[in-house]
Structure formats: structure tokens, C-alpha cells
Enzyme design. Structure first.
Site, short mmCIF file in Angstrom:
data_model
loop_
_atom_site.label_atom_id
_atom_site.label_comp_id
_atom_site.label_asym_id
_atom_site.label_seq_id
_atom_site.Cartn_x
_atom_site.Cartn_y
_atom_site.Cartn_z
N GLY A 43 15.95 122.32 -1.97
CA GLY A 43 16.82 122.01 -2.91
C GLY A 43 18.15 123.32 -2.37
O GLY A 43 18.64 123.09 -3.25
N CYS A 66 10.43 112.96 4.50
CA CYS A 66 9.36 114.86 4.56
C CYS A 66 11.10 115.14 4.25
O CYS A 66 11.91 114.75 3.12
CB CYS A 66 9.20 114.62 5.67
N SER A 67 11.39 115.86 5.60
CA SER A 67 12.89 116.32 5.18
C SER A 67 14.27 115.20 5.26
O SER A 67 14.82 115.12 4.72
CB SER A 67 13.39 117.45 5.60
N ASP A 89 10.11 112.32 11.24
CA ASP A 89 8.85 113.09 12.09
C ASP A 89 7.38 113.13 11.33
O ASP A 89 7.51 112.79 11.49
CB ASP A 89 9.49 114.95 11.55
N ARG A 90 7.47 113.13 10.29
CA ARG A 90 6.45 113.84 9.98
C ARG A 90 6.44 112.10 8.88
O ARG A 90 5.46 111.80 8.31
CB ARG A 90 6.60 114.73 8.82
#
Length: 838
Positions: A338, A448-449, A453-454
Site C-alpha cells: 500500500g 497477488c501483486s 507469478d503466485r
């Protein structure tokens, strides 16, 4: 030097001995000066002809850049010849003249390499009097650490290191081997067409067939009751890392899609990855929302899009289904994002939603964990890079070279690598997502971000558990192409390879752009892909991570790491499309299909225990099944090859099934041979039966002829004639006027009737007949002769008979008469009667 002319009579073993002749004298002699100060970037490529006998080991368009003679693979203490090609390090054994798999590694699979100072252990391998070897350590991305030993006082290690420096760090995408060898026989189709075909299947429109014309005309925007295929990103202007088309709720317009994309990192808005054909529940994916540090920034378009994922249950007549927002990150990492403008959703802003954090670490933690695991396995392996087994290294108090049960008994024994904990987190998260969709008919949004990936790991594994189609070869291909390739997993960055977009640096702050919602104006929108790797290894090392390795199969990993095919090049579908990868490079799927064809249903890719009827629904593994152990076929195949190949139930069953199949084929061949022999015997029996029938017929004809001959003989004898059979080809007629003298002889050949009814002479036979007429006094005793003499009008007064010169005949009586030319005898048959009835 030029390569010697090949000699057909020369064996491969003898030909490999000629490698020494291929080396220049400078490579064999002692080098002068300090070669450590050499500037590797200024070394020009050396053109080298292919030595005789090594060409059969090379792949298409594979060329040799350097050769090392008398090199020792320290891991196994095996001597051989080391070749550096434009695709791999190739190590050929000096003894067996075969490629050694441990010492052969694709250049793209090499993570790093360095010169090593040799150690002098107290073990028996190296004597103090032996000069130290020049060592070269090669660390692979596939869990192996290789050490090569070169002869001292030579420049061979220098030439190999120089070649590795040029070939393992290409500055451009087109310098990779995949572009050099071209598609060849592994030519594939357009991946965007295959992606549309998968979309059509998910929407229940499998009868529609995608084509290049479909993409050009943009006629691929099909829909069903709830969802539709959108082409708003067909030019990759909205999101460069998303595919040209994706599935969104039917109630959301393309304008609202564009607005919602500005609220997500990298403009990776929520889209549907998989939808349940019966319940309508969906599995969606996105990147993190840009809520900011205070977690109070909102987007009306994003909230409307996420709410549209929760369709009504019971065919649109029940209540709206629940939505789970699965954040793959640890909660503290989400809050930390954040500060850079990211963050996580608030359940109060999204209708009937629940936020869940899975606690999976980022790519940097995965990379460090994998490196520790690799070092641990090498340290305790049977083929360690220092040339000593763990049994010798630890004084005998260890498992002595790779016992799987002792290595993976617990996570703590793996050198505190934490690798199995990471794998367990991914497996548990995927199983949880699948359970929510299958058991509760809930929709799940995963992110995820950045969402590549995840997120990709969780969505693809959950889809594999939910949809049995993804457990087939075609379905597995569709799953990888959709969730990993089309939705922009940055393969080039994770492998440290160059990409088409050149070098760029990552912007530390996540950016966004205002929309019609409550988003305040902020820095420039960032919709570009992840930073591309360049020629410098240091620029890409921070983004390398074994993400794909945690999810998929050995052959997939090898093909991905080697960069032999174009499927896993670049960071996104856009980059692969711009580079025309599908046209310029070979296709992995075609290669794997040929591998399966080579061994049929017993290939290692086939699961002998797979039952499509038994597992035709969702797979929900229990918690006990989510406790991972080491993957022998990958983690231990280099350090403990015997452990990787033995003890696996599936491998043993496959071996037994293969032997059974071979025995079955042998049985079938034997049965075919027996059938052929039986058919031959039946044919011979039929022929023998036919011959027997012909023999019987001949016997019958012979008996009939014998009876006819006997009847003719009796008839002739009744006329007072003698019959004598001989073996010559003529028969003789003897007429005697006196009882003891033969007055005349007449010879003739048998005759036959021609088609016109005339009698013609036959060829000579083996049987001749001699007929003799007796004198009058001899005939007088015969009643028939007396009748003939009495009634004959040509009889002389002296009583002499004029036959056969007189052409005697009895007119008006039943007597047929005799002719001197014996035609009557030729026509005579046993069924004819010489005299008529009384």
C-alpha cells in the site's frame, strides 16, 4: 585446421580419438601470461569445423564453439571431451564414446559458472604429487552443480570459459538457439487460435472453430448466458501483458472494462480464467488493486466488474453466490504494498465477499530457497560436485548417497531451505480454491501483486483439480497456454533470458490512472510489461525465480529452461507475437507429441492409473495429501540418479506393463505364424486330397481300359487271331497261310479322331499290339470261322480266304464284317456288340 575427410570404414570409437588432431597447437601447449586479466567481451567467435564422429551427436543447426580434451567430470570422476556449442555443453565419455547426461547441459539452463580453486582432500582420489587440475564449476537452474577438471598448463579451460561467456549471455532474443534452428519438423500452429478454441469450450461453444480469419475479422466475440469473449485488448493497448482476448461478464461493456483496468496494477483487471459449466461459478484472476496507503481508494467500475462475477445460483433463480477474494501474499506484504500505491481489497467495498490471505512468499524468497535446496542435495548426493560422496565426507555417519526416505523425512532435514514449505503453501491454496468452487458453488478471484507469478500457480493448479479435461494431453496444453503463456507469466525474466522489448528498469512505485470512480489523480499509468532482461547477468538475476518449476513436469521444465523451443520465450503474448516466435521457432507441443508416439501408451507421460470414468469430476485432495516430499525425478536425478529411478511404484508398473505388452506382441506374432502354418497345412491337405481323387480316377480309368483291352482281346481271339503286346511303339499284324509260317506283316500306329471326325496318327506310345491270323485249318475248328468261310461269297474254290485283301463282308446279315485296315478294331468298344441280338 580443416576437418579430416571421413572414412566409411572407420568406427565411431576410432573417430573420436581423432579429436586431438582437430585442436590447434596453441590449445595443446602451455599458455603464457596471466589469462585472468583477459577481457572476455573482446573475444571474437572462433569458427571451428565439426570433428569427424561428433556430428551424429549434434542437433539441427548446432555448431561447436570450443573443445576441451582430456576433461574430467569431477562429479563422477569420468574422463572425456567437453564441447561448447551454440546450444549446450556437451560431454562425451572417453571410455564409452557416449554422451554423459550429467555433464551435458543446455546453455540457457546454466545459472552461473566460475573458475574454482581445487581443494586437496585427504581422500584417496588425488595424490599430493599429482598437479592440481584447473576446475570449472557450472551451476544449473535444474538442480545440478557440475565441476569439470582440465589438464594443468593448457589453455583449454580458457577457451571453454570464453565460449561460455559469449553463448550463455546473449544480448538479443534472436541470438538464442531456438531462432537459429528454425521450426524444422516441430512446426506448430498459431497459439492465439488455440486460445480461442479453449475460450469457446469454456463457453459451451465447442462447435465453433477458430481460425486466422476469425482473428482478423474479430468474429471471435462469442457469448453465452453469463459470459462473453472481449476483444478490447486486440491490439494490446489496454494491457500489454494480457492476451488479445479474454472472458468477462456479459453485463460488462468494453468501456467499463477499460475503466476497471486503471484500478489494477499493470492494468491487469479481473477476468475469468475458468467457469463451471453447470453451476456458473467462476475462477477469476487479476493483479492487486491500487487502493493506496490508507486503503480507501475505490473504483466503481472495478467493483461492478467484480460483483458481476457473482451470478445467481440455481440457474438464475436463487440468491447471488458468494465471492472469495484470495490474496496469495502474506497479509503484511499486502499492507506494505500500500505504501507504493497497491494493497488489497476491503470486503465492505465488494458485495458479499470474503478476503483470504494465503501467505505465499514472493519470487525472491523462492529463489533463495531453491538455491539452498540445490546446495543441500549436492552436499549430500552420490555425485557431489566436489567428487566425494556424502558417506566419505561425513565419515560414514550419513545416508551414504541418496536415500529418499531419510532426505525427506521432515522439512528441517533439508538444510533449512524452506522449499517444501513453499510448495505446500501453493498446493494448499490451490486445493482450498477448488473446494470453494466445487463444494459451495462460489466464485473466487485470485491475485497477488502483479498477478503473473503466485496467481498463475494457484489458478492453474486449481483448474487442474476442477476440470478433468485439463488432465488430458490436449487439455494440459490448453491450460499452460492460457494461464501461463497468454496471461503473461514473465518467462524471460524468470529465466534470465533476453526479450524483444530490450533493456528497461523496473519502476519502484506502482502507477495508476484515474477513472470515472473515486480515484484521485496520480502518477503516470504503467501498463508495460515487466522489465526485460538484457545482456548483463546482473540486471536479470534479481527477477529470476523457479516459479514454473513448482508446478509442472520434468520435460516441461527441461524444454522451458533450455530455450530450445519458442513457446516459453519472452514475457507476454504480445512480445511473442511481435517476434513471430510461432513462425520462427519450433513448437514444444509437437516435440512432446512425437516423444509419446515413439513409445506409445507406455511412455512416461502416460499415467497408467488414470481412469477417466472414475475421475470425471473435481479432485479434492485431503489435507494429508498436501504434505510434499522431494520430487525424485527432478530434485534427485543429478545428485542421486539411482534414487530418482528406483522405488517408484508407477515406474515399476510401467516397466511391468511394457514387458507384458512385449510378451503380448510376441504371442500375437507366434499366433500369426501358427495361423499361417495351419493355413498352409490345410492347403497342402486339400492338394493331397485332390491328387488322391485324381489318382483314384486314373485307377478307375486304368481298370476300365484293362477291362476294355481284355474284352477286345477276347473278341479278336474269337476271330482266330493272336494278340501280342510289346513295349515298342508299333503294333504288327501277322497273317499266316500256314499254321507255322507268317506270310505278311503289317505295322501301324495308334490313331485318334480329330475335331472333323477323321482319324489321325498319335505320337508313339509305350505299348504296341501284335495280331496274327492263323491258317485255314487252324480256323476251321472255330465255329465263327467256319460260319465265315461258309457264308463268304468271295471264298475261292480251293477254300482259301481272300481276307484281308478281299474286303470281305456279309451282306444282309448281322455280321458287321472285317476290313483289312483295322478301322473296325479301332472303333470297337466293350459296349458294342459284334453280333446283334437274336
Amino acid at each position: 585446421m580443416a576437418a579430416p575427410r571421413p572414412r566409411p570404414s572407420r568406427s565411431r570409437s576410432a573417430s573420436l580419438r581423432g579429436f586431438v588432431d582437430q585442436l590447434s597447437e596453441s590449445e595443446k601447449m602451455e599458455g603464457a601470461g596471466n589469462w585472468d586479466v583477459l577481457e572476455w567481451t573482446k573475444i571474437e567467435p572462433v569458427s571451428r569445423s565439426v570433428p569427424y564422429g561428433i556430428k551424429e551427436f549434434l542437433l539441427e543447426a548446432e555448431e561447436i564453439a570450443a573443445i576441451g580434451q582430456g576433461v574430467v567430470l569431477v562429479n563422477t570422476d569420468e574422463a572425456g571431451t567437453l564441447f561448447v556449442t551454440n546450444f549446450r555443453l556437451l560431454f562425451v565419455s572417453e571410455g564409452t564414446r557416449k554422451i554423459i547426461a550429467l555433464g551435458t547441459i543446455p546453455l540457457a539452463t546454466i545459472e552461473k559458472f566460475s573458475k574454482q580453486v581445487p581443494k586437496n582432500p585427504s581422500g584417496p582420489r588425488q595424490s599430493d604429487k599429482t598437479p592440481s587440475r584447473r576446475l570449472l564449476q557450472v551451476v544449473g537452474k535444474d538442480m545440478r552443480i557440475i565441476v569439470f577438471g582440465f589438464r594443468p598448463r593448457t589453455k583449454q579451460r580458457r577457451s571453454v570459459v570464453a565460449a561460455l561467456s559469449r553463448c550463455t549471455r546473449p544480448a538479443r532474443l534472436w541470438d538464442l538457439y531456438a531462432f537459429t534452428c528454425a521450426p524444422s519438423k516441430f512446426k506448430g500452429t498459431n497459439p492465439r487460435i488455440r486460445l480461442l478454441s479453449e475460450y469457446f469450450r469454456l463457453l459451451g461453444k465447442g462447435s465453433y472453430h477458430a481460425s486466422s480469419r476469425t482473428i482478423e475479422d474479430r468474429t471471435f466475440c462469442l457469448s453465452n448466458e453469463w459470459w462473453r469473449v472481449s476483444g478490447v485488448n486486440s491490439n494490446y493497448t489496454m494491457c500489454p501483458t494480457y492476451p488479445f482476448s479474454f472472458i468477462v461478464p456479459k453485463s460488462i461493456s468494453d468501456e467499463e472494462v477499460l475503466q476497471a483496468s486503471t484500478f489494477r496494477a499493470r492494468c491487469r483487471l479481473p477476468v475469468i480464467s475458468w467457469c463451471h459449466p453447470g453451476t456458473g461459478a467462476v475462477l477469476a484472476r487479476s493483479s492487486q488493486p491500487l487502493v493506496g496507503l490508507m486503503m480507501n481508494t475505490r473504483s466503481n467500475a472495478d467493483e461492478k466488474l467484480v460483483a458481476a462475477l457473482c451470478t445467481q445460483t440455481a440457474g438464475g433463480r436463487g440468491p447471488r453466490r458468494k465471492l472469495y477474494i484470495a490474496d496469495a501474499r502474506p497479509r503484511k506484504n499486502a499492507l506494505a504494498n500500500g505504501a507504493m500505491g497497491g494493497g488489497s481489497e476491503s470486503s465492505s467495498n465488494y458485495f458479499q465477499s470474503e478476503i483470504v490471505f494465503f501467505g505465499i512468499d514472493n519470487i525472491h524468497a523462492m529463489r533463495d530457497s531453491f538455491a539452498r535446496l540445490r546446495d543441500y542435495v549436492d552436499t549430500h548426493g552420490a555425485t557431489s560436485s566436489d567428487g566425494m560422496s556424502s558417506f566419505l565426507r561425513n565419515g560414514g555417519w550419513t545416508w551414504g548417497g541418496g536415500n529418499l526416505s531419510s532426505m525427506s523425512a521432515s522439512v528441517s532435514t533439508l538444510g533449512d531451505s524452506g522449499w517444501l514449505i513453499h510448495v505446500q503453501s501453493v498446493l494448499a491454496g490451490s486445493a482450498w480454491i477448488a473446494a470453494r468452487v466445487a463444494l459451495e458453488s462460489s466464485s473466487v478471484l485470485v491475485h497477488c501483486s502483479d498477478g503473473w507469478d503466485r496467481t498463475t500457480q494457484l489458478v492453474s493448479l486449481a483448474s487442474l483439480l476442477l476440470d478433468p479435461y485439463y488432465r488430458t494431453f490436449n487439455g494440459f496444453q490448453a491450460l499452460v497456454e492460457k494461464d501461463w503463456l497468454a496471461f503473461g507469466h514473465p518467462f524471460s525474466d524468470r529465466m534470465g533470458m533476453p526479450t524483444i522489448s530490450g533493456n528497461s528498469n523496473a519502476t519502484p512505485e506502482l502507477s495508476r490512472q484515474s477513472s470515472s470512480g473515486n480515484i484521485s489523480t496520480s502518477p503516470m499509468r504503467s501498463s508495460s510489461s515487466t522489465p526485460a532482461s538484457g545482456s548483463s547477468h546482473a540486471q536479470t538475476s534479481n527477477n529470476c525465480s523457479p516459479i514454473f518449476l513448482q508446478a509442472f513436469l520434468v520435460d516441461f521444465l527441461d524444454c522451458m529452461l533450455s530455450c530450445r523451443f519458442g513457446n516459453f520465450l519472452c514475457n507476454s503474448e504480445k512480445e511473442r507475437h511481435q517476434a513471430s516466435v510461432s513462425d520462427a521457432c519450433g513448437c514444444l507441443w509437437v516435440y512432446l507429441a512425437e516423444l509419446r508416439v515413439s513409445e506409445g501408451s507406455f511412455h512416461v507421460h502416460y499415467n497408467l492409473f488414470y481412469d477417466p470414468l472414475k475421475h470425471d469430476g473435481s479432485l479434492l485432495p485431503p489435507a494429508a495429501a498436501l504434505a510434499p516430499t522431494l520430487w525424485p525425478q527432478f530434485h534427485l536425478r543429478w545428485a542421486c540418479p539411482s534414487e530418482a529411478q528406483a522405488g517408484e511404484l508407477e515406474a515399476q508398473c510401467r516397466s511391468m506393463a511394457k514387458r507384458y505388452s512385449e510378451m503380448k506382441k510376441t504371442k500375437e506374432v507366434a499366433e500369426r505364424k501358427a495361423k499361417d502354418i495351419t493355413a498352409s497345412m490345410e492347403s497342402l491337405t486339400a492338394e493331397l486330397q485332390k491328387e488322391k481323387q485324381l489318382s483314384c480316377a486314373a485307377m478307375d480309368l486304368s481298370k476300365r481300359a484293362s477291362r476294355e483291352n481284355a474284352a477286345i482281346k477276347r473278341a479278336i481271339q474269337s476271330l482266330g487271331c493272336k494278340i501280342n503286346f510289346s513295349s515298342n511303339s508299333d503294333y504288327a499284324l501277322e497273317i499266316g497261310s500256314t499254321p507255322d509260317e507268317i506270310q505278311q506283316k503289317f505295322s501301324s500306329s495308334p490313331s485318334r479322331r480329330d475335331p472333323d471326325g477323321n482319324w489321325q496318327g498319335e505320337e508313339k506310345s509305350d505299348l504296341s499290339v501284335s495280331i496274327s491270323l492263323l491258317a485255314d485249318d487252324a480256323i476251321s475248328n472255330n465255329p465263327i470261322s467256319r460260319a465265315c468261310g461258309t457264308q463268304c461269297p468271295l471264298r475261292t474254290r480251293e477254300g482259301g480266304c481272300k481276307w484281308p485283301d478281299g474286303c470281305c463282308a456279309q451282306l444282309g446279315s448281322q455280321f458287321v464284317g472285317l476290313k483289312a485296315n483295322f478301322d473296325a478294331f479301332d472303333r470297337l468298344s466293350i459296349y458294342d456288340c459284334y453280333f446283334g441280338s437274336e
